[in-house]
Write a protein that holds these residues in place. Structure first.
Motif, mmCIF file in Angstrom:
data_model
loop_
_atom_site.group_PDB
_atom_site.id
_atom_site.type_symbol
_atom_site.label_atom_id
_atom_site.label_comp_id
_atom_site.label_asym_id
_atom_site.label_seq_id
_atom_site.Cartn_x
_atom_site.Cartn_y
_atom_site.Cartn_z
ATOM 1 N N THR A 51 34.686 43.810 22.479
ATOM 2 C CA THR A 51 35.202 42.072 22.931
ATOM 3 C C THR A 51 35.440 41.490 21.956
ATOM 4 O O THR A 51 34.583 40.730 21.522
ATOM 5 C CB THR A 51 33.847 42.137 23.327
ATOM 6 N N VAL A 52 36.484 40.791 22.014
ATOM 7 C CA VAL A 52 37.967 39.718 21.262
ATOM 8 C C VAL A 52 36.833 38.599 22.568
ATOM 9 O O VAL A 52 37.963 38.587 23.120
ATOM 10 C CB VAL A 52 38.945 39.943 21.151
ATOM 11 N N ASP A 53 36.694 37.452 21.622
ATOM 12 C CA ASP A 53 37.346 35.894 22.335
ATOM 13 C C ASP A 53 38.533 35.391 21.784
ATOM 14 O O ASP A 53 38.738 34.814 20.976
ATOM 15 C CB ASP A 53 35.534 35.226 21.719
ATOM 16 N N GLY A 54 39.123 35.408 23.059
ATOM 17 C CA GLY A 54 40.256 34.979 22.831
ATOM 18 C C GLY A 54 40.500 33.744 22.772
ATOM 19 O O GLY A 54 41.458 33.277 22.229
ATOM 20 N N ASP A 55 39.352 32.868 23.522
ATOM 21 C CA ASP A 55 39.634 31.182 23.096
ATOM 22 C C ASP A 55 39.055 31.020 22.002
ATOM 23 O O ASP A 55 39.974 29.864 20.737
ATOM 24 C CB ASP A 55 38.295 30.477 24.034
ATOM 25 N N SER A 56 38.394 31.600 20.975
ATOM 26 C CA SER A 56 38.061 31.065 19.660
ATOM 27 C C SER A 56 38.605 32.232 18.496
ATOM 28 O O SER A 56 38.968 31.505 16.979
ATOM 29 C CB SER A 56 36.288 30.989 18.784
ATOM 30 N N THR A 57 39.737 32.623 18.586
ATOM 31 C CA THR A 57 39.743 34.083 17.628
ATOM 32 C C THR A 57 41.550 34.104 17.533
ATOM 33 O O THR A 57 41.970 34.009 19.095
ATOM 34 C CB THR A 57 39.407 35.218 18.310
ATOM 35 N N ASP A 58 42.326 33.540 16.747
ATOM 36 C CA ASP A 58 43.648 33.844 17.401
ATOM 37 C C ASP A 58 43.931 34.731 15.738
ATOM 38 O O ASP A 58 44.445 34.690 14.445
ATOM 39 C CB ASP A 58 44.398 32.106 16.134
ATOM 40 N N PHE A 59 44.230 36.032 16.480
ATOM 41 C CA PHE A 59 44.579 37.195 15.835
ATOM 42 C C PHE A 59 45.779 36.836 15.336
ATOM 43 O O PHE A 59 46.274 37.612 14.540
ATOM 44 C CB PHE A 59 44.227 37.850 16.203
ATOM 45 N N VAL A 60 46.058 35.800 15.714
ATOM 46 C CA VAL A 60 48.648 36.246 15.103
ATOM 47 C C VAL A 60 48.029 34.627 13.895
ATOM 48 O O VAL A 60 48.595 35.667 12.761
ATOM 49 C CB VAL A 60 48.882 35.402 16.422
ATOM 50 N N ALA A 61 47.860 33.793 13.846
ATOM 51 C CA ALA A 61 47.931 33.083 13.289
ATOM 52 C C ALA A 61 46.288 32.946 11.671
ATOM 53 O O ALA A 61 47.097 32.305 11.372
ATOM 54 C CB ALA A 61 47.732 31.601 13.972
ATOM 55 N N ASP A 62 45.486 33.674 12.145
ATOM 56 C CA ASP A 62 44.140 33.854 11.340
ATOM 57 C C ASP A 62 44.028 34.189 10.173
ATOM 58 O O ASP A 62 43.841 35.633 11.759
ATOM 59 C CB ASP A 62 43.512 32.833 11.856
ATOM 60 N N PRO A 63 44.714 34.916 9.569
ATOM 61 C CA PRO A 63 43.821 36.422 9.321
ATOM 62 C C PRO A 63 42.714 37.219 8.893
ATOM 63 O O PRO A 63 42.796 37.890 8.800
ATOM 64 C CB PRO A 63 45.345 36.483 7.751
ATOM 65 N N GLU A 64 42.061 36.232 9.018
ATOM 66 C CA GLU A 64 40.697 36.337 8.791
ATOM 67 C C GLU A 64 40.429 36.891 10.363
ATOM 68 O O GLU A 64 39.666 38.048 10.411
ATOM 69 C CB GLU A 64 39.605 35.450 8.498
#
Length: 212
Positions: A180-193
């Motif tokens: 499960t990925v928290d889509g509210d707090s996780t920005d997998f596009v803008a944040d490489p980490e």
């Protein structure tokens, strides 16, 4: 798990499924299986009149996804080739249970099981869980005309339906890992980490060979 991983990315409309699936496929050097959405000839009419066009819309999606997954299974998965998909075939039930009623819903359920019960199921599901606010922002950003006037109540219900679906899959497909990925707090596009963390979780499941 299978000898080669079959990874599906899932989430409600606007969660970022195709974006994340594309990024994972590139990072893991795997083929990408993308669902047909905008090519569905019933899409705009569906959003204008759900009751009139729901069955046609759902059947188009089901038949196309069945063909896609069947071809992918025979040409790639059975040949030892890992795959990343931006959907799980189960999403057909998630949507049809909400859009169809009565005899049409029952007929659809029967057709769904005839077509899909023996299809390959994902070893890993990456589930993007996001709030209504996040989904609306991403829907507006990608600019599909037929999505702009989407009923917020429908989208809120879809969020709940996805939560129930993931809980159901955890029971009915116990061999499948759900990340499960928290889509509210996780920005997998803008944040490489953030993206690297998702990749790390996926690679860990693949290398361990144990879904849980």
């Amino acid at each position: 798990m299978n000898q080669v991983p079959f990874i599906a990315v899932e989430g409600a409309i606007g969660a970022g499924k195709t974006t994340l699936a594309s990024m994972l496929a590139a990072e893991l050097d795997m083929p990408l299986l993308k669902e047909i959405v905008e090519e569905n000839p019933f899409m705009e009419r569906f959003y204008q009149n759900l009751d009139e066009w729901s069955f046609q819309l759902e059947m188009f999606f089901l038949c196309n996804r069945y063909k896609q997954l069947g071809d992918t299974e025979s040409k790639l998965i059975r040949q030892g080739q890992p795959v990343v998909s931006d959907y799980h075939i189960y999403k057909n039930l998630i949507f049809s249970e909400r859009t169809l009623k009565g005899r049409e819903r029952e007929k659809y359920r029967q057709i769904y099981h005839v077509l899909t019960d023996d299809l390959a199921k994902p070893d890993i599901i990456v589930y993007i869980k996001a709030s209504l606010e996040t989904l609306l922002a991403r829907i507006a950003k990608r600019g599909r005309s037929f999505e702009q006037d989407m009923d917020h109540a429908y989208l809120e219900q879809l969020i709940e339906d996805y939560e129930s679906a993931m809980s159901s899959l955890a029971v009915t497909e116990p061999e499948t890992t759900i990340i499960t990925v928290d889509g509210d707090s996780t920005d997998f596009v803008a944040d490489p980490e953030h993206f690297a963390h998702i990749v790390s979780q996926v690679k860990s499941r693949i290398s361990s060979g144990h879904p849980r």
